[in-house]
Design a protein around this motif. Structure first.
Motif, mmCIF file in Angstrom:
data_model
loop_
_atom_site.group_PDB
_atom_site.id
_atom_site.type_symbol
_atom_site.label_atom_id
_atom_site.label_comp_id
_atom_site.label_asym_id
_atom_site.label_seq_id
_atom_site.Cartn_x
_atom_site.Cartn_y
_atom_site.Cartn_z
ATOM 1 N N PHE A 59 103.623 90.487 -4.935
ATOM 2 C CA PHE A 59 103.373 91.928 -4.816
ATOM 3 C C PHE A 59 101.908 92.224 -5.125
ATOM 4 O O PHE A 59 101.241 92.931 -4.371
ATOM 5 N N ASN A 60 101.418 91.689 -6.239
ATOM 6 C CA ASN A 60 100.023 91.951 -6.615
ATOM 7 C C ASN A 60 99.057 91.423 -5.570
ATOM 8 O O ASN A 60 98.053 92.067 -5.264
ATOM 9 N N ASP A 61 99.354 90.274 -4.996
ATOM 10 C CA ASP A 61 98.471 89.661 -4.005
ATOM 11 C C ASP A 61 98.550 90.341 -2.641
ATOM 12 O O ASP A 61 97.538 90.503 -1.963
ATOM 13 N N THR A 62 99.738 90.742 -2.247
ATOM 14 C CA THR A 62 99.950 91.244 -0.887
ATOM 15 C C THR A 62 99.991 92.765 -0.807
ATOM 16 O O THR A 62 99.481 93.344 0.143
ATOM 17 N N CYS A 63 100.587 93.409 -1.795
ATOM 18 C CA CYS A 63 100.835 94.848 -1.724
ATOM 19 C C CYS A 63 100.031 95.660 -2.738
ATOM 20 O O CYS A 63 99.871 96.870 -2.588
ATOM 21 N N GLY A 64 99.573 94.986 -3.793
ATOM 22 C CA GLY A 64 98.971 95.671 -4.927
ATOM 23 C C GLY A 64 97.703 96.447 -4.636
ATOM 24 O O GLY A 64 97.355 97.364 -5.371
ATOM 25 N N ILE A 65 97.001 96.100 -3.566
ATOM 26 C CA ILE A 65 95.771 96.822 -3.248
ATOM 27 C C ILE A 65 96.070 98.301 -2.997
ATOM 28 O O ILE A 65 95.361 99.170 -3.479
ATOM 29 N N CYS A 66 97.124 98.570 -2.274
ATOM 30 C CA CYS A 66 97.491 99.962 -1.965
ATOM 31 C C CYS A 66 98.595 100.512 -2.864
ATOM 32 O O CYS A 66 98.767 101.734 -2.947
ATOM 33 N N HIS A 67 99.355 99.633 -3.510
ATOM 34 C CA HIS A 67 100.521 100.085 -4.277
ATOM 35 C C HIS A 67 100.479 99.699 -5.751
ATOM 36 O O HIS A 67 101.524 99.525 -6.370
ATOM 37 N N ALA A 68 99.303 99.561 -6.339
ATOM 38 C CA ALA A 68 99.211 99.220 -7.758
ATOM 39 C C ALA A 68 99.974 100.253 -8.577
ATOM 40 O O ALA A 68 99.827 101.460 -8.382
ATOM 41 N N GLY A 69 100.811 99.775 -9.470
ATOM 42 C CA GLY A 69 101.588 100.680 -10.313
ATOM 43 C C GLY A 69 102.679 101.431 -9.588
ATOM 44 O O GLY A 69 103.255 102.376 -10.119
ATOM 45 N N GLY A 70 102.965 101.029 -8.357
ATOM 46 C CA GLY A 70 104.037 101.676 -7.604
ATOM 47 C C GLY A 70 103.621 102.950 -6.893
ATOM 48 O O GLY A 70 104.463 103.661 -6.343
ATOM 49 N N VAL A 71 102.323 103.252 -6.887
ATOM 50 C CA VAL A 71 101.853 104.427 -6.154
ATOM 51 C C VAL A 71 101.511 104.016 -4.729
ATOM 52 O O VAL A 71 101.468 102.830 -4.412
ATOM 53 N N THR A 72 101.281 104.981 -3.888
ATOM 54 C CA THR A 72 100.771 104.712 -2.544
ATOM 55 C C THR A 72 99.424 105.405 -2.464
ATOM 56 O O THR A 72 99.360 106.632 -2.391
ATOM 57 N N LYS A 73 98.357 104.613 -2.526
ATOM 58 C CA LYS A 73 97.014 105.195 -2.579
ATOM 59 C C LYS A 73 96.681 106.011 -1.339
ATOM 60 O O LYS A 73 95.944 106.984 -1.425
ATOM 61 N N THR A 74 97.239 105.645 -0.200
ATOM 62 C CA THR A 74 96.926 106.376 1.032
ATOM 63 C C THR A 74 97.755 107.636 1.196
ATOM 64 O O THR A 74 97.444 108.470 2.042
ATOM 65 N N ASN A 75 98.822 107.796 0.415
ATOM 66 C CA ASN A 75 99.656 109.001 0.469
ATOM 67 C C ASN A 75 100.311 109.190 -0.897
ATOM 68 O O ASN A 75 101.386 108.650 -1.149
ATOM 69 N N GLN A 76 99.677 109.958 -1.751
ATOM 70 C CA GLN A 76 100.167 110.149 -3.117
ATOM 71 C C GLN A 76 101.534 110.831 -3.185
ATOM 72 O O GLN A 76 102.176 110.829 -4.215
ATOM 73 N N ASN A 77 101.995 111.406 -2.081
ATOM 74 C CA ASN A 77 103.298 112.070 -2.072
ATOM 75 C C ASN A 77 104.464 111.095 -1.955
ATOM 76 O O ASN A 77 105.596 111.464 -2.215
#
Length: 163
Positions: A59-77
């Motif tokens: 997760f950290n390697d593949t998804c964590g760039i945009c979803h660190a901490g379970g957020v979605t950086k490109t859509n905070q909603n």
């Protein structure tokens, strides 16, 4: 003098052992009830300590760039909090639902494919890391996403309040 070197060797060995086994010991310390997540609408699955370790790393390697901490950086909603995952169509609050999304991502309402802009197995040309993921890797990542709210609580997917 020899005693000092012996203590130094023992100390370094203990520290190295802790660094090597620390994550697995931590994953093994999570009780079975906590490691139990929804597989699909009717079944649950118990994550193994290996799946927990692998899921976090992947997760950290593949998804964590945009979803660190379970957020979605490109859509905070829309984050990875349990309520957000359950509200999507189709629901993504199960291992099978998340794996389906990682293979074929769609908008939150399920109406349109977002494979061109979201990493997925459909978009490995644009997101090559996805092409290296096996089915068991996808399972581990999905398990990590579902386990985190049980481990860190409302901070997972909590957005700007926490991160």
């Amino acid at each position: 003098m020899l005693k000092r070197y012996l203590w130094l060797v023992v100390t370094v060995t203990c520290i190295a052992w802790t660094l090597v086994t620390g994550p697995s010991a931590m994953a093994a310390g999570v009780d079975e009830a906590t490691r139990t997540v929804q597989l699909n609408e009717t079944q649950t699955a118990v994550l193994t300590p290996k799946q927990i370790r692998d899921g976090k790393r992947l997760f950290n390697d593949t998804c964590g760039i945009c979803h660190a901490g379970g957020v979605t950086k490109t859509n905070q909603n829309v984050g990875l909090a349990p309520d957000s995952l359950a509200g999507a169509y189709p629901p993504r609050n199960t291992i099978e639902g998340l794996i389906d999304f990682m293979k074929n991502p769609t908008t939150y309402d399920g109406a349109e494919s977002i494979a061109d802009s979201h990493p997925s197995l459909k978009s490995i040309d644009a997101f090559p890391k996805m092409g290296r993921l096996s089915e068991s890797d996808l399972y581990a990542i999905a398990g990590h996403i579902l386990l985190q709210p049980k481990i860190i609580g409302e901070r997972w997917g909590g957005g700007k309040i926490y991160y």
